[in-house]
Design an enzyme around this catalytic site. Structure first.
Site, short mmCIF file in Angstrom:
data_model
loop_
_atom_site.label_atom_id
_atom_site.label_comp_id
_atom_site.label_asym_id
_atom_site.label_seq_id
_atom_site.Cartn_x
_atom_site.Cartn_y
_atom_site.Cartn_z
N LYS A 111 -61.68 54.50 19.43
CA LYS A 111 -62.71 54.93 20.78
C LYS A 111 -62.63 56.38 20.87
O LYS A 111 -63.96 57.02 21.44
CB LYS A 111 -62.30 54.11 22.12
CG LYS A 111 -62.05 52.96 21.94
CD LYS A 111 -61.60 52.33 23.28
CE LYS A 111 -61.39 50.93 22.98
NZ LYS A 111 -60.19 50.31 23.90
N LYS A 168 -58.30 55.39 11.19
CA LYS A 168 -58.64 54.11 11.83
C LYS A 168 -60.09 54.29 12.95
O LYS A 168 -60.09 55.39 13.53
CB LYS A 168 -57.43 53.79 12.96
CG LYS A 168 -57.67 52.50 13.71
CD LYS A 168 -56.54 52.26 14.65
CE LYS A 168 -56.65 52.78 15.88
NZ LYS A 168 -56.60 52.05 17.18
N LYS A 216 -50.84 60.17 20.34
CA LYS A 216 -51.49 60.26 21.65
C LYS A 216 -50.89 61.31 22.19
O LYS A 216 -51.62 62.36 22.64
CB LYS A 216 -51.76 58.98 22.50
CG LYS A 216 -52.55 58.04 21.69
CD LYS A 216 -53.23 56.81 22.79
CE LYS A 216 -53.97 56.03 21.85
NZ LYS A 216 -54.63 55.12 22.60
N1 AQP Z 1 -59.97 50.14 14.02
C1 AQP Z 1 -59.69 49.24 14.42
N2 AQP Z 1 -59.40 47.93 13.62
C2 AQP Z 1 -59.09 46.73 14.10
N3 AQP Z 1 -58.76 46.48 15.19
C3 AQP Z 1 -58.65 47.45 16.22
N4 AQP Z 1 -58.24 47.60 17.45
C4 AQP Z 1 -58.44 48.80 17.71
N5 AQP Z 1 -59.04 49.56 16.62
C5 AQP Z 1 -59.05 49.02 15.68
C6 AQP Z 1 -57.64 46.38 18.18
O1 AQP Z 1 -58.64 46.23 19.26
C7 AQP Z 1 -57.80 45.94 20.44
C8 AQP Z 1 -57.94 46.62 21.53
O2 AQP Z 1 -57.60 47.98 21.55
P1 AQP Z 1 -57.24 48.90 22.64
O3 AQP Z 1 -58.39 48.46 23.83
O4 AQP Z 1 -55.98 48.83 23.11
O5 AQP Z 1 -57.71 50.18 22.13
P2 AQP Z 1 -57.11 51.39 21.18
O6 AQP Z 1 -56.16 50.41 20.11
O7 AQP Z 1 -56.52 52.33 22.00
O8 AQP Z 1 -58.30 51.50 20.49
P3 AQP Z 1 -58.82 52.57 19.81
O9 AQP Z 1 -60.31 52.60 19.41
O10 AQP Z 1 -57.87 52.83 18.90
O11 AQP Z 1 -58.71 53.61 21.09
P4 AQP Z 1 -58.15 55.27 21.17
O12 AQP Z 1 -59.14 56.08 20.48
O13 AQP Z 1 -57.90 55.48 22.51
O14 AQP Z 1 -56.81 55.01 20.24
C9 AQP Z 1 -56.33 45.75 19.99
O15 AQP Z 1 -56.21 44.59 19.36
C10 AQP Z 1 -56.47 46.69 18.56
O16 AQP Z 1 -55.30 46.23 17.63
#
Ligand code: AQP
Length: 358
Positions: free
Chosen positions: A221, A218, A116
């Site tokens: 978001k 992955k 990030k």
């Molecule tokens: N692709 C994924 N597959 C399975 N589990 C996932 N999680 C996130 N992406 C996947 C799980 O969702 C929960 C919440 O995650 P978060 O709100 O902390 O968001 P994040 O991991 O930051 O989500 P993103 O989509 O990956 O956001 P960005 O794009 O900002 O990096 C967690 O339990 C996570 O494991």
């Protein structure tokens, strides 16, 4: 020696674009745990400002959206606790203490920070770097023993255990003098500590849902491509379009799991199908072995619309009444604070801060 009470904690960031990965990897798996544990599910809004400043009105909407997703998926906010992190100040207080327990080297190794922050680390916020200390505090403010998360959070959970273990070791004498130790297993050894060594609950066919445009990345978001993810509020047409356009290869589906090795896009769609239908990848393959994507994709569209459609509709219904959602969060925060404040009193007393039990 008393035994530490089992408790589940997990959180989701309100950063918009709540997607199928968040649902299948986390939220869906929160639901059955309610039968066996006391559960605390948190909208981790303090984490949402670590990467960049959020538009205040959008942040508030996103907090309510994640809350609506919890409720629509089947989380019971009466029996369990649903709240947003910023309403319980103990998270930030314990995070500070953990910043003083965690080592720079530990945090520097976190791959999420490296990803990030990108190349220009000087420009990353201090909050982004210290994010895992706050995550450890989220969990340990409730002395949670189990955390259901997607696979991407495994490293942060290991760090949470390292922080708990270092705190327990640093203050072991004091913990035992105050009679605050609880029994727990470290490997095969039975030890006493204040914080549990939390177990991650990671697994199932959708522990890591991949981008629909690139099976090596992955689903996330922040991916600039809308086609890379199904968001929880997508209507049937959007779901159908994204699955139709999902990247695949020209081969039919194999008979066995070995046949999915080196086929990340196919593996991803089979995993999504398995998680949506509460089965495993092997069972999906036994039904669709030999099928072309021209057959499998429409079946996946039908299943995804059937499963996601009602949740999205319920989310929309709930979001139409923000006051009701805010009341759920306020009630949950009051109940969370009761647990958290007792833990912080213990922690302050262990450390030696004056006035902890006043
Ligand atoms: N692709 C994924 N597959 C399975 N589990 C996932 N999680 C996130 N992406 C996947 C799980 O969702 C929960 C919440 O995650 P978060 O709100 O902390 O968001 P994040 O991991 O930051 O989500 P993103 O989509 O990956 O956001 P960005 O794009 O900002 O990096 C967690 O339990 C996570 O494991």
């Amino acid at each position: 020696m008393s035994k530490i009470q089992e408790r589940v904690f997990s959180g989701i960031q309100p950063t918009g674009n709540l997607h199928l990965g968040n649902y299948l990897g986390a939220i869906k798996r929160f639901v059955p745990l309610q039968n066996d544990y006391d559960c605390i599910y948190c909208v981790v809004d303090l984490h949402a400002i670590t990467a960049s400043m959020q538009n205040p009105a959008e942040l508030a909407d996103n907090i309510r959206e994640v809350t609506a997703a919890f409720l629509a998926a089947g989380i019971d906010p009466q029996k369990h606790i649903v709240f947003n992190q910023s309403q319980v100040a103990e998270h930030a207080e314990l995070a500070w203490i953990f910043n003083c327990v965690a080592r720079m080297g530990w945090l520097s190794r976190m791959t999420q920070f490296k990803d990030k922050a990108g190349k220009d680390r000087e420009k990353a916020s201090v909050g982004l770097f210290a994010y895992p200390s706050l995550m450890a505090a989220d969990i340990l403010t409730y002395r949670a023993t189990h955390v259901p998360v997607g696979e991407d959070q495994k490293q942060h959970l290991e760090l949470t255990r390292d922080i708990a273990q270092k705190f327990n070791n640093d203050y072991s004498e004091r913990i035992s003098d105050l009679g605050l130790g609880e029994a727990m297993m470290v490997g095969d050894e039975k030890v006493q500590g204040y914080f549990p060594l939390t177990e991650p609950l990671i697994g199932g066919p959708a522990a890591r849902v991949m981008s629909l445009r690139d099976g090596a990345k992955k689903m996330s978001k922040s991916d600039p491509s809308d086609l890379s993810r199904i968001v929880m509020t997508d209507n049937s047409d959007a779901i159908a379009k994204k699955i139709r356009k999902a990247k695949t290869d020209p081969n039919p589906l194999p008979e066995t799991l070995e046949g999915l090795v080196d086929r990340p896009d196919a593996d991803n769609l089979v995993g999504i199908y398995a998680a949506l239908s509460d089965t495993d990848k092997a069972s999906v393959l036994s039904e669709y072995a030999g099928a072309q994507f021209g057959t499998f994709k429409p079946a996946l569209v039908e299943l995804a619309v059937e499963k996601i459609g009602p949740i999205a509709a319920e989310m929309r219904r709930l979001q139409a009444d923000p006051a009701e959602i805010d009341a759920v969060l306020a009630n949950g925060a009051d109940r969370a604070r009761e647990i958290a404040s007792r833990v912080l009193v213990d922690v302050k007393e262990i450390i030696g801060f004056v006035g902890a039990r006043r």
